[in-house]
Enzyme design. Structure first.
Site, short mmCIF file in Angstrom:
data_model
loop_
_atom_site.label_atom_id
_atom_site.label_comp_id
_atom_site.label_asym_id
_atom_site.label_seq_id
_atom_site.Cartn_x
_atom_site.Cartn_y
_atom_site.Cartn_z
N LYS A 188 42.16 -16.63 17.69
CA LYS A 188 42.78 -15.56 18.48
C LYS A 188 43.58 -14.62 17.55
CE LYS A 188 41.47 -16.52 22.72
NZ LYS A 188 40.41 -17.50 22.52
C1 PLP Z 1 39.74 -15.33 28.51
C2 PLP Z 1 40.18 -16.69 28.05
N1 PLP Z 1 41.02 -17.39 28.83
C3 PLP Z 1 41.47 -18.60 28.47
C4 PLP Z 1 41.09 -19.17 27.29
C5 PLP Z 1 41.59 -20.54 26.94
O1 PLP Z 1 42.42 -20.51 25.82
P1 PLP Z 1 42.83 -21.86 25.07
O2 PLP Z 1 41.70 -22.22 24.16
O3 PLP Z 1 44.08 -21.51 24.32
O4 PLP Z 1 43.07 -22.89 26.11
C6 PLP Z 1 40.24 -18.49 26.42
C7 PLP Z 1 39.83 -19.10 25.16
O5 PLP Z 1 38.95 -18.69 24.46
C8 PLP Z 1 39.76 -17.21 26.82
O6 PLP Z 1 38.91 -16.52 26.04
#
Ligand code: PLP
Length: 396
Positions: A188
């Site tokens: 990210k």
């Molecule tokens: C749009 C979106 N929401 C939520 C997430 C979940 O993030 P995390 O991996 O920090 O749980 C992601 C992860 O790629 C995402 O792209």
């Protein structure tokens, strides 16, 4: 042609992050401790948010936010289909029903699609700021206010982005019972390896969410092993184990300081792509909407398939053959087998997302790339387009 493979994404980790992690390891604070507190303070200052909570992932953040808002069995939660599965999965975890809705050509959910999906059972709206470009918050808030619904923003891609001049997650953009969830996953815009954060302006919600991140244990439970703490704690609700560790926060403290610089590089590279691909009618660049600042977590091109003799998957293979990694964001959630079989979604239900899905490729875009890497990606895209361009006679 490149001799080495350019990965689709890589983190940018400097010596500061490494030294800070080593400092954590030497300090004995391996789990939640003073560095988590520091990251929360720094993030609150950066965002202009009354409350921030560091958590183990954006998935955990979304789950905690919806739990704190009381979402449960029988409830419906509106989620755009053009997202990572976890935005919808957390709704299912709570026994509620995700109502998947379509997006516009800018990949973001529209207020119209949300409005059309409202029922008396709707309990929350979860818009996603796809790719790092804020969605139409004003229109969504108007709808939420009219129907007295909380808005939980999935800002996994959007830390540092602005809407109408205010930062996503800031109090300036807060609405009643609104919560914003960020991801600090490895690739990210800023990372803690795995990790995430919650921002809200609401005192009561913040307090409840803090309890939910650590077993529901009473305030400052993490201090119980320090000189300032006490062995005694009370469990006031059945919380989860979603706290961030100091090792993760050690990374985050330095990543946050570098975030605006990272975003600038992403924007510069995005301009290079935009300018280059303007010459290719076969490649549509990501739309940029007025009144928002895009932080380009993703750079998804859309192929004009009617001008090409290959499909999206073959295009990806051709890029790979030229040493360029790429990806697709996302398989629309309603097309995944679980959502199709459990909730009865079918191909054709959400046509704009499905059209995008057939045509999109996320190109590499990250600060660890050099301008030469960007030029290689441009060269590879031109090469594939020129090789597989449709001509009047067929293949060029
Ligand atoms: C749009 C979106 N929401 C939520 C997430 C979940 O993030 P995390 O991996 O920090 O749980 C992601 C992860 O790629 C995402 O792209």
């Amino acid at each position: 042609m490149r001799t080495d493979f350019l990965p689709y994404a890589l983190p940018s980790i400097g010596e500061e992050e490494i030294a800070e992690v080593v400092d954590s390891l030497r300090s004995g604070w391996l789990t939640t401790g003073p560095k988590v507190q520091r990251l929360e303070r720094d993030l609150a200052a950066y965002l202009g948010a009354r409350h921030t909570l560091a958590v183990s992932s954006c998935t955990a953040a979304l789950h905690i936010a919806l739990t704190a808002l009381g979402i449960g069995p029988g409830d419906e939660v509106i989620v755009p289909t053009m997202t990572f599965c976890s935005t919808a999965n957390v709704v299912v975890h709570l026994g509620a029903r995700p109502i998947l809705v379509d997006v516009g050509p800018d990949f973001n959910v529209t207020a119209g699609a949300i409005e059309a999906a409202l029922t008396p059972r709707t309990r929350a709206i979860v818009p996603v700021h796809y790719g790092g470009q804020p969605c139409d918050l004003d229109a969504i808030y108007r709808l939420a206010t009219r129907h007295r619904l909380p808005v939980v923003q999935d800002a996994a891609h959007a830390v540092g982005a602005h809407y109408q001049g205010a930062k996503i997650g800031s109090d300036a953009l807060a609405a009643p019972r609104s919560v914003v969830c960020f991801s600090f996953y490895a690739i990210k815009n800023m990372t803690t390896g795995e990790g995430g954060a919650i921002a809200t302006a609401e005192d009561k919600l913040a307090e409840k969410m803090r309890l939910l991140t650590l077993h529901g244990m009473s305030r400052d439970a993490w201090k119980r092993y320090t000189g300032a703490g006490s062995w005694y704690y009370e469990v006031v609700l059945p919380g989860y184990k979603d706290n961030m560790t100091d090792i993760q926060a050690a990374l985050g403290i330095h990543q946050l300081r570098k975030l605006d610089g990272f975003i600038e590089v992403r924007r510069r590279y995005a301009r290079l792509y935009d300018d280059a691909f303007a010459a290719l009618p076969e490649v549509e660049t990501p739309p940029v909407r007025p009144g928002r600042s895009h932080v380009y977590h993703l750079y998804p091109i859309r192929l004009a398939l009617d001008r090409l003799t290959i499909d999206r998957s073959q295009f990806i293979e051709e890029l790979r053959a030229r040493g360029i990694g790429s990806s697709v964001h996302f398989v629309p959630v309603h097309l995944h087998p679980f959502y199709a079989s459990e909730f009865g979604y079918c191909p054709g239900d959400l046509p704009c997302a499905e059209d995008l899905y057939r045509r999109i490729i996320s190109l590499p875009l990250y600060p660890a790339m050099t301008e030469d890497d960007v030029a290689d990606v441009i060269q590879a895209v031109f090469d594939v387009v020129q090789r597989f361009r449709k001509t009047k006679e067929g293949v060029s």
